[in-house]
Design a protein around this motif. Structure first.
Motif, PDB file in Angstrom:
ATOM      1  N   ILE A  68     -14.240  83.797  64.645  1.00  0.00           N
ATOM      2  CA  ILE A  68     -15.191  82.977  63.889  1.00  0.00           C
ATOM      3  C   ILE A  68     -14.518  82.357  62.677  1.00  0.00           C
ATOM      4  CG2 ILE A  68     -17.269  83.081  62.464  1.00  0.00           C
ATOM      5  CD1 ILE A  68     -18.328  85.207  64.374  1.00  0.00           C
ATOM      6  N   ARG A  69     -13.685  83.145  62.014  1.00  0.00           N
ATOM      7  CA  ARG A  69     -13.060  82.687  60.780  1.00  0.00           C
ATOM      8  C   ARG A  69     -11.826  81.826  61.038  1.00  0.00           C
ATOM      9  NH1 ARG A  69     -12.234  87.838  57.045  1.00  0.00           N
ATOM     10  NH2 ARG A  69     -11.674  86.226  55.565  1.00  0.00           N
ATOM     11  N   ALA A  70     -11.231  81.980  62.236  1.00  0.00           N
ATOM     12  CA  ALA A  70      -9.985  81.280  62.514  1.00  0.00           C
ATOM     13  C   ALA A  70     -10.239  79.825  62.878  1.00  0.00           C
ATOM     14  CB  ALA A  70      -9.246  81.982  63.651  1.00  0.00           C
ATOM     15  N   GLN A  71      -9.218  78.995  62.637  1.00  0.00           N
ATOM     16  CA  GLN A  71      -9.312  77.588  62.946  1.00  0.00           C
ATOM     17  C   GLN A  71      -7.936  77.054  63.291  1.00  0.00           C
ATOM     18  OE1 GLN A  71     -10.621  75.082  59.709  1.00  0.00           O
ATOM     19  NE2 GLN A  71     -11.557  73.627  61.117  1.00  0.00           N
TER      20      GLN A  71
ATOM     21  N   LEU B 108       8.842  80.095  62.759  1.00  0.00           N
ATOM     22  CA  LEU B 108       7.567  80.805  62.922  1.00  0.00           C
ATOM     23  C   LEU B 108       7.228  81.426  61.571  1.00  0.00           C
ATOM     24  CD1 LEU B 108       8.245  82.574  66.340  1.00  0.00           C
ATOM     25  CD2 LEU B 108       6.947  80.477  65.961  1.00  0.00           C
ATOM     26  N   LEU B 109       6.177  80.928  60.935  1.00  0.00           N
ATOM     27  CA  LEU B 109       5.921  81.271  59.544  1.00  0.00           C
ATOM     28  C   LEU B 109       4.578  81.957  59.348  1.00  0.00           C
ATOM     29  CD1 LEU B 109       7.004  77.855  57.998  1.00  0.00           C
ATOM     30  CD2 LEU B 109       8.409  79.908  58.246  1.00  0.00           C
ATOM     31  N   VAL B 110       4.549  82.835  58.367  1.00  0.00           N
ATOM     32  CA  VAL B 110       3.301  83.350  57.811  1.00  0.00           C
ATOM     33  C   VAL B 110       3.100  82.660  56.467  1.00  0.00           C
ATOM     34  CG1 VAL B 110       2.094  85.369  56.925  1.00  0.00           C
ATOM     35  CG2 VAL B 110       3.522  85.574  58.960  1.00  0.00           C
ATOM     36  N   LYS B 111       1.905  82.110  56.240  1.00  0.00           N
ATOM     37  CA  LYS B 111       1.610  81.394  54.994  1.00  0.00           C
ATOM     38  C   LYS B 111       0.501  82.130  54.250  1.00  0.00           C
ATOM     39  CE  LYS B 111       1.482  76.886  55.397  1.00  0.00           C
ATOM     40  NZ  LYS B 111       1.059  75.547  55.904  1.00  0.00           N
ATOM     41  N   TYR B 112       0.769  82.442  53.002  1.00  0.00           N
ATOM     42  CA  TYR B 112      -0.185  83.161  52.157  1.00  0.00           C
ATOM     43  C   TYR B 112      -0.713  82.213  51.084  1.00  0.00           C
ATOM     44  CZ  TYR B 112      -1.859  86.221  48.437  1.00  0.00           C
ATOM     45  OH  TYR B 112      -2.614  86.797  47.453  1.00  0.00           O
ATOM     46  N   TYR B 113      -2.038  82.163  50.926  1.00  0.00           N
ATOM     47  CA  TYR B 113      -2.699  81.267  49.979  1.00  0.00           C
ATOM     48  C   TYR B 113      -3.293  82.076  48.818  1.00  0.00           C
ATOM     49  CZ  TYR B 113      -2.495  77.754  53.699  1.00  0.00           C
ATOM     50  OH  TYR B 113      -2.074  76.869  54.663  1.00  0.00           O
ATOM     51  N   PRO B 114      -2.570  82.247  47.717  1.00  0.00           N
ATOM     52  CA  PRO B 114      -3.146  82.976  46.581  1.00  0.00           C
ATOM     53  C   PRO B 114      -4.271  82.191  45.904  1.00  0.00           C
ATOM     54  CG  PRO B 114      -1.002  82.085  46.009  1.00  0.00           C
ATOM     55  CD  PRO B 114      -1.182  81.830  47.468  1.00  0.00           C
ATOM     56  N   ILE B 115      -4.162  80.856  45.934  1.00  0.00           N
ATOM     57  CA  ILE B 115      -5.229  79.992  45.433  1.00  0.00           C
ATOM     58  C   ILE B 115      -5.396  78.844  46.421  1.00  0.00           C
ATOM     59  CG2 ILE B 115      -4.847  80.550  43.002  1.00  0.00           C
ATOM     60  CD1 ILE B 115      -3.292  77.968  42.720  1.00  0.00           C
TER      61      ILE B 115
ATOM     62  N   ARG C 119      -9.092  83.504  54.964  1.00  0.00           N
ATOM     63  CA  ARG C 119      -9.047  82.668  53.757  1.00  0.00           C
ATOM     64  C   ARG C 119      -7.653  82.677  53.133  1.00  0.00           C
ATOM     65  NH1 ARG C 119      -7.569  81.028  49.774  1.00  0.00           N
ATOM     66  NH2 ARG C 119      -8.579  80.615  47.764  1.00  0.00           N
ATOM     67  N   TYR C 120      -6.903  83.746  53.332  1.00  0.00           N
ATOM     68  CA  TYR C 120      -5.631  83.911  52.637  1.00  0.00           C
ATOM     69  C   TYR C 120      -4.396  83.747  53.518  1.00  0.00           C
ATOM     70  CZ  TYR C 120      -8.523  85.780  48.889  1.00  0.00           C
ATOM     71  OH  TYR C 120      -9.470  85.934  47.910  1.00  0.00           O
ATOM     72  N   PHE C 121      -4.546  83.795  54.838  1.00  0.00           N
ATOM     73  CA  PHE C 121      -3.365  83.798  55.701  1.00  0.00           C
ATOM     74  C   PHE C 121      -3.489  82.802  56.844  1.00  0.00           C
ATOM     75  CE2 PHE C 121      -3.114  88.005  53.757  1.00  0.00           C
ATOM     76  CZ  PHE C 121      -1.775  88.069  53.409  1.00  0.00           C
ATOM     77  N   ASP C 122      -2.353  82.126  57.121  1.00  0.00           N
ATOM     78  CA  ASP C 122      -2.176  81.269  58.288  1.00  0.00           C
ATOM     79  C   ASP C 122      -0.937  81.726  59.051  1.00  0.00           C
ATOM     80  OD1 ASP C 122      -4.307  79.723  57.540  1.00  0.00           O
ATOM     81  OD2 ASP C 122      -3.205  77.838  57.466  1.00  0.00           O
ATOM     82  N   MET C 123      -0.942  81.486  60.355  1.00  0.00           N
ATOM     83  CA  MET C 123       0.272  81.573  61.165  1.00  0.00           C
ATOM     84  C   MET C 123       0.634  80.157  61.577  1.00  0.00           C
ATOM     85  SD  MET C 123       1.227  84.768  61.518  1.00  0.00           S
ATOM     86  CE  MET C 123       2.244  84.742  62.990  1.00  0.00           C
ATOM     87  N   GLN C 124       1.897  79.781  61.439  1.00  0.00           N
ATOM     88  CA  GLN C 124       2.288  78.407  61.738  1.00  0.00           C
ATOM     89  C   GLN C 124       3.587  78.382  62.532  1.00  0.00           C
ATOM     90  OE1 GLN C 124       1.581  75.292  58.797  1.00  0.00           O
ATOM     91  NE2 GLN C 124       3.719  74.694  58.948  1.00  0.00           N
ATOM     92  N   ALA C 125       3.603  77.569  63.596  1.00  0.00           N
ATOM     93  CA  ALA C 125       4.805  77.333  64.401  1.00  0.00           C
ATOM     94  C   ALA C 125       5.132  75.849  64.356  1.00  0.00           C
ATOM     95  CB  ALA C 125       4.585  77.785  65.841  1.00  0.00           C
TER      96      ALA C 125
END
Length: 212
Positions: free
Chosen positions: A30-33, A120-127, A76-82
């Protein structure tokens, strides 16, 4: 007096774990996009010389990169990106000594390697908008060109390279983004080199993502 522990059947434990796992998957979905897009940019690259090249350092050479991006928003805080990128890296030396076929010469040298790169990255969104990126990267060497045409096959690119990517980025509300990264090569970029020649790359890119 001993207090007896309840005898919980193993099947019940399995059902509880399965239910929690399904609940987590539902909440995550539900939260993923998903989002897809493209990016292009410029990079400055060099290599780490082995210790047997005394008092000399490889210089930076300018290249470019472009490709596609696929991201999956976990929360809200994490993405996975390729990403799948075409990029050019390399290095230069303003005063390199060459002994080829018994002919010694000393002059400037530049080397450019063409790659297919898959970070292959993990992205963290502090703000909101701002993110910190990190992850592994595979580089597939496609071809190599250099400035010493008379020395045929003087150097050949490694077939594959591995590295680690660190970076910062910012994403705008309309889908555009800016990335700044540093790629630390862990394996050699030149085939047959006994030591050294790991890549060191800095790149800046801009792109656009479309949210599905």
């Amino acid at each position: 007096m001993k207090i007896p522990y309840p005898d919980i059947p193993l099947n019940f434990c399995r059902k509880c774990i399965l239910a929690l796992l399904l609940l987590w998957l539902v909440v995550t979905s539900i939260r993923a996009q998903w989002s897809v897009g493209g990016k292009a940019g410029i990079n400055w690259s060099t290599v780490r010389y082995p210790k047997n090249i005394l008092n000399d350092k490889a210089g930076f050479i300018t290249g470019g990169q472009a490709g596609i991006v696929v991201a999956y928003q976990l929360s809200r805080y994490f993405d996975m990106q390729a990403e799948l990128l075409y990029a050019t890296h390399g290095y230069k030396d303003d005063n390199l000594y060459l002994n080829y076929d018994g002919n010694a010469s000393q002059k400037g040298y530049s080397c450019r390697i063409h790659y297919i790169e898959i970070p292959l990255l993990v992205k963290y969104y502090p703000i909101a908008g701002f993110n910190i990126q990190a992850g592994p990267q595979l580089g597939i060497g496609v071809s190599l060109s250099d400035s010493w045409q008379e020395a045929v096959d003087f150097q050949q690119q490694a077939k594959t390279e591995f590295g680690v990517v660190f970076g910062l980025g910012y994403e705008f509300d309309f889908g555009g983004f800016v990335d700044a990264r540093y790629n630390l090569g862990l394996t050699r970029s030149i085939q047959g080199a006994e030591s050294g020649y790991e890549g060191r790359n800095i790149n800046i890119s801009v792109g656009y993502r479309l949210y599905l």
